[in-house]
Motif scaffolding. Sequence first.
Motif, PDB file in Angstrom:
ATOM      1  N   ARG B 110     -87.194  18.971   4.866  1.00 45.63           N
ATOM      2  CA  ARG B 110     -87.996  17.938   4.223  1.00 45.63           C
ATOM      3  C   ARG B 110     -87.443  17.665   2.836  1.00 45.63           C
ATOM      4  NH1 ARG B 110     -93.306  16.768   6.127  1.00 45.63           N
ATOM      5  NH2 ARG B 110     -93.739  17.971   8.003  1.00 45.63           N
ATOM      6  N   ALA B 111     -87.291  16.407   2.521  1.00 48.44           N
ATOM      7  CA  ALA B 111     -86.852  16.020   1.178  1.00 48.44           C
ATOM      8  C   ALA B 111     -88.002  15.340   0.452  1.00 48.44           C
ATOM      9  CB  ALA B 111     -85.665  15.063   1.266  1.00 48.44           C
ATOM     10  N   VAL B 112     -88.228  15.736  -0.786  1.00 43.81           N
ATOM     11  CA  VAL B 112     -89.165  15.013  -1.661  1.00 43.81           C
ATOM     12  C   VAL B 112     -88.381  14.582  -2.895  1.00 43.81           C
ATOM     13  CG1 VAL B 112     -91.235  16.210  -0.867  1.00 43.81           C
ATOM     14  CG2 VAL B 112     -89.941  17.146  -2.784  1.00 43.81           C
ATOM     15  N   TRP B 113     -88.764  13.458  -3.466  1.00 41.85           N
ATOM     16  CA  TRP B 113     -88.084  13.022  -4.682  1.00 41.85           C
ATOM     17  C   TRP B 113     -88.262  14.075  -5.769  1.00 41.85           C
ATOM     18  CZ3 TRP B 113     -84.899   9.701  -3.260  1.00 41.85           C
ATOM     19  CH2 TRP B 113     -85.209   8.591  -2.485  1.00 41.85           C
ATOM     20  N   ASP B 156     -76.602  20.217  17.027  1.00 42.58           N
ATOM     21  CA  ASP B 156     -76.327  19.545  18.295  1.00 42.58           C
ATOM     22  C   ASP B 156     -77.107  18.243  18.416  1.00 42.58           C
ATOM     23  OD1 ASP B 156     -74.582  21.481  19.212  1.00 42.58           O
ATOM     24  OD2 ASP B 156     -76.209  22.722  20.004  1.00 42.58           O
ATOM     25  N   ALA B 157     -78.207  18.123  17.677  1.00 40.07           N
ATOM     26  CA  ALA B 157     -79.004  16.895  17.703  1.00 40.07           C
ATOM     27  C   ALA B 157     -79.841  16.863  16.430  1.00 40.07           C
ATOM     28  CB  ALA B 157     -79.917  16.877  18.929  1.00 40.07           C
ATOM     29  N   SER B 158     -80.266  15.673  16.047  1.00 41.87           N
ATOM     30  CA  SER B 158     -81.110  15.555  14.852  1.00 41.87           C
ATOM     31  C   SER B 158     -82.064  14.384  15.013  1.00 41.87           C
ATOM     32  CB  SER B 158     -80.250  15.370  13.596  1.00 41.87           C
ATOM     33  OG  SER B 158     -79.399  14.249  13.740  1.00 41.87           O
ATOM     34  N   ARG B 159     -83.179  14.473  14.317  1.00 40.01           N
ATOM     35  CA  ARG B 159     -84.171  13.385  14.314  1.00 40.01           C
ATOM     36  C   ARG B 159     -84.619  13.189  12.875  1.00 40.01           C
ATOM     37  NH1 ARG B 159     -86.340  12.257  19.256  1.00 40.01           N
ATOM     38  NH2 ARG B 159     -88.321  11.539  18.440  1.00 40.01           N
ATOM     39  N   TYR B 160     -84.692  11.933  12.465  1.00 36.30           N
ATOM     40  CA  TYR B 160     -85.055  11.629  11.085  1.00 36.30           C
ATOM     41  C   TYR B 160     -86.260  10.690  11.053  1.00 36.30           C
ATOM     42  CZ  TYR B 160     -80.406  13.324   9.732  1.00 36.30           C
ATOM     43  OH  TYR B 160     -79.300  14.092   9.519  1.00 36.30           O
ATOM     44  N   ARG B 161     -87.133  10.921  10.082  1.00 32.59           N
ATOM     45  CA  ARG B 161     -88.192   9.951   9.762  1.00 32.59           C
ATOM     46  C   ARG B 161     -88.080   9.658   8.273  1.00 32.59           C
ATOM     47  NH1 ARG B 161     -93.493  12.778  11.269  1.00 32.59           N
ATOM     48  NH2 ARG B 161     -92.228  14.621  10.872  1.00 32.59           N
ATOM     49  N   ARG B 165     -94.280   9.556   3.573  1.00 32.26           N
ATOM     50  CA  ARG B 165     -95.121   9.350   2.392  1.00 32.26           C
ATOM     51  C   ARG B 165     -94.222   8.807   1.294  1.00 32.26           C
ATOM     52  NH1 ARG B 165     -96.015  14.529   0.682  1.00 32.26           N
ATOM     53  NH2 ARG B 165     -94.685  15.279   2.361  1.00 32.26           N
ATOM     54  N   PRO B 166     -94.777   8.120   0.288  1.00 26.44           N
ATOM     55  CA  PRO B 166     -93.913   7.580  -0.778  1.00 26.44           C
ATOM     56  C   PRO B 166     -93.085   8.669  -1.465  1.00 26.44           C
ATOM     57  CG  PRO B 166     -96.096   6.608  -0.913  1.00 26.44           C
ATOM     58  CD  PRO B 166     -96.182   7.690   0.133  1.00 26.44           C
ATOM     59  N   SER B 167     -93.647   9.887  -1.559  1.00 26.83           N
ATOM     60  CA  SER B 167     -92.925  10.960  -2.247  1.00 26.83           C
ATOM     61  C   SER B 167     -91.926  11.683  -1.335  1.00 26.83           C
ATOM     62  CB  SER B 167     -93.924  11.982  -2.798  1.00 26.83           C
ATOM     63  OG  SER B 167     -94.674  12.538  -1.734  1.00 26.83           O
ATOM     64  N   ALA B 168     -91.962  11.386  -0.036  1.00 22.70           N
ATOM     65  CA  ALA B 168     -91.124  12.108   0.931  1.00 22.70           C
ATOM     66  C   ALA B 168     -90.155  11.150   1.615  1.00 22.70           C
ATOM     67  CB  ALA B 168     -92.003  12.795   1.970  1.00 22.70           C
ATOM     68  N   PRO B 169     -88.968  10.967   1.044  1.00 20.99           N
ATOM     69  CA  PRO B 169     -88.039   9.983   1.596  1.00 20.99           C
ATOM     70  C   PRO B 169     -87.497  10.339   2.971  1.00 20.99           C
ATOM     71  CG  PRO B 169     -87.000  11.234  -0.181  1.00 20.99           C
ATOM     72  CD  PRO B 169     -88.465  11.564  -0.210  1.00 20.99           C
ATOM     73  N   VAL B 170     -87.238  11.636   3.213  1.00 23.00           N
ATOM     74  CA  VAL B 170     -86.628  12.029   4.489  1.00 23.00           C
ATOM     75  C   VAL B 170     -87.326  13.266   5.052  1.00 23.00           C
ATOM     76  CG1 VAL B 170     -84.517  12.743   5.666  1.00 23.00           C
ATOM     77  CG2 VAL B 170     -84.377  11.133   3.749  1.00 23.00           C
ATOM     78  N   THR B 171     -87.741  13.187   6.312  1.00 21.06           N
ATOM     79  CA  THR B 171     -88.279  14.320   7.052  1.00 21.06           C
ATOM     80  C   THR B 171     -87.415  14.456   8.296  1.00 21.06           C
ATOM     81  OG1 THR B 171     -90.501  13.787   6.265  1.00 21.06           O
ATOM     82  CG2 THR B 171     -90.342  15.272   8.160  1.00 21.06           C
ATOM     83  N   ALA B 172     -86.735  15.587   8.417  1.00 23.85           N
ATOM     84  CA  ALA B 172     -85.745  15.704   9.487  1.00 23.85           C
ATOM     85  C   ALA B 172     -85.933  16.979  10.289  1.00 23.85           C
ATOM     86  CB  ALA B 172     -84.331  15.687   8.894  1.00 23.85           C
TER      87      ALA B 172
END
Lengths: 61, 217
Positions: B110-113, B156-161, B165-172
């Motif tokens: 999970r990435a947050v700004w 081997d595989a990945s999924r991204y959203r 939330r505005p503070s969470a640019p990438v959830t993988a």
Amino acid sequence: MSATSQATARTRDVALVDLLDRLLSGGVVIQGEIMLAAADIDLVALDVRVLIAAVDKALSQ
Amino acid sequence: MTLLVYAVTDRPPLGELPPGVEGAPVWTISHAGLSALVSRHETAPVIDERSGWAYEQVIESGMAQAAVLPMRFGSTLADRDAVVQWLDERARELSGVLERIRDRVEVSVRAVWAQGDETAAQVGTGREYMEARLEPERRARALRERIGQALDPLADASRYRLLVRPSAPVTAAFLVPRRATETFVARAAELDRELAEADLTCTGPWPAYSFVGSDNA
């Protein structure tokens, strides 16, 4: 190591959000047999929002 | 009475399984070369922190001993016959997905700004408003590319959203060979140090929840 044992203090709340995220939107589905009642879904959604707010706060400190 | 289904494996776990949700004993129902991990309940259990972790620990216990397909929480069937019928109907599909996730684990990133790096949304004109709205999406896509370049080669595989939330640019979520888990987590930690604009948090190894759904079959 496992998801339950590996979580550190900093990631413990994130791990809970990750867990609920996976349990509610991932996994194999038995068609037509998901049994969360409407009232429970509202409750879960509320809990998750509260948790996410808590995680945001924890991560920003 | 109802049976809560935790996971499906292609062999019964060798060791004892921990208590399940609400402390209920967990056992296996086998058919067509597959085994379902189940526990009996008066009514379908409700998810909360305690029941969620209990559910997870049963699946992790199975995962330590064999390849397992985790079920979505709340998956219930009426009785043993219903489980056998379901395994019979889905045997080919379930076996195929089991092969795809065998010896692999899921890792969450999970990435947050970073603090103070959030784009200010207080704007006046229509153009400023549009630019302010587009900017987070552009930045989130750029961050997703950066994460993908670093971590996709190790998975081997990945999924991204993006922007859940505005503070969470990438959830993988990444499907990682079990033996490569430490390498993957080390690279994610390295990437976290490289990124000035975002903080990454890694959790896992999880059962492959994000890679066993019908849209992944």
